[in-house]
Design an enzyme around this catalytic site. Sequence first.
Site, mmCIF file in Angstrom:
data_model
loop_
_atom_site.group_PDB
_atom_site.id
_atom_site.type_symbol
_atom_site.label_atom_id
_atom_site.label_comp_id
_atom_site.label_asym_id
_atom_site.label_seq_id
_atom_site.Cartn_x
_atom_site.Cartn_y
_atom_site.Cartn_z
ATOM 1 N N SER A 139 -11.771 94.104 26.417
ATOM 2 C CA SER A 139 -11.098 95.303 26.908
ATOM 3 C C SER A 139 -9.616 95.002 27.002
ATOM 4 O O SER A 139 -9.201 93.829 27.083
ATOM 5 C CB SER A 139 -11.640 95.659 28.300
ATOM 6 O OG SER A 139 -10.822 96.617 28.945
ATOM 7 N N TYR A 152 -14.234 92.622 37.162
ATOM 8 C CA TYR A 152 -14.346 93.171 35.800
ATOM 9 C C TYR A 152 -13.182 92.710 34.928
ATOM 10 O O TYR A 152 -13.385 92.225 33.811
ATOM 11 C CB TYR A 152 -14.399 94.697 35.840
ATOM 12 C CG TYR A 152 -14.393 95.306 34.457
ATOM 13 C CD1 TYR A 152 -15.539 95.276 33.666
ATOM 14 C CD2 TYR A 152 -13.243 95.874 33.918
ATOM 15 C CE1 TYR A 152 -15.537 95.806 32.381
ATOM 16 C CE2 TYR A 152 -13.230 96.412 32.649
ATOM 17 C CZ TYR A 152 -14.381 96.370 31.881
ATOM 18 O OH TYR A 152 -14.364 96.883 30.612
#
Length: 257
Positions: A139, A152
């Site tokens: 990401s 995360y």
Amino acid sequence: MAQTALITGASAGLGEKFAIALAAQGSDVILTARRADRLEALAKRITGESGQQAHVIASDLAAPGAVAALMTEISARGLAVHTLINNAGFGARGPFTELGGAMQSDMIDLNCRALVELSHAVLPAMIERGAGGILNVASTAAFQPGPWMAVYYASKAFVLSFSEALHEEVRGKGVRVACLCPGATKTEFADLADMGETRLFKMFAGDADAVVRDGLAALKANRAVAVSGMVNAVMAGAIRFTPRGLARGIAGAMQKG
């Protein structure tokens, strides 16, 4: 010999789209995720639309021993993994101390440990064949710390670093390793992570089909890192020249609001 791709997190979102795209390119697929009913429906769709074989093996890859069990089942069915799409993962938004500890440990297990175990399981055979590919889905979160999504963001930084190292290790052995770094993307991930109403998703959410195209193109070209989307690429590149305090402040504002 038919090429077979293993796609994790295949029951929805990017995983589902990766499976459909790979089948359309002529690859058989192995679909794994927790929700067997969704996998079965996807397998039926893939076989009907592309004529490729779609094998369903439901698994919770965050569970201890799940990767070993998955690989045993794949072998028992006489299958081999020529392409691995490490897509499974999840996030959660909120103050670190207020999010469940067990849930955050599961996030590390799925986003990091399972990805490493799967890569370790399939790479030796790929190297022996002198062919194969691994696409790890990280990401743009990998490029800076993320207050209110601390674990995360950290997990995706791990995926990026691991993927780049692996890419370098297998260069010249016929095996491709690429890391895909999408930004906010319109899938159910946003709702599950409680991110759908954040500034980040409202302002920058992109198209899932474009992310999949970018990921498969990067794997084919053996690009170590591919940031999907021009705006995302500019923002990710700018992080290198941004003071760390400012970067984490901006990321925190995007997640908190």
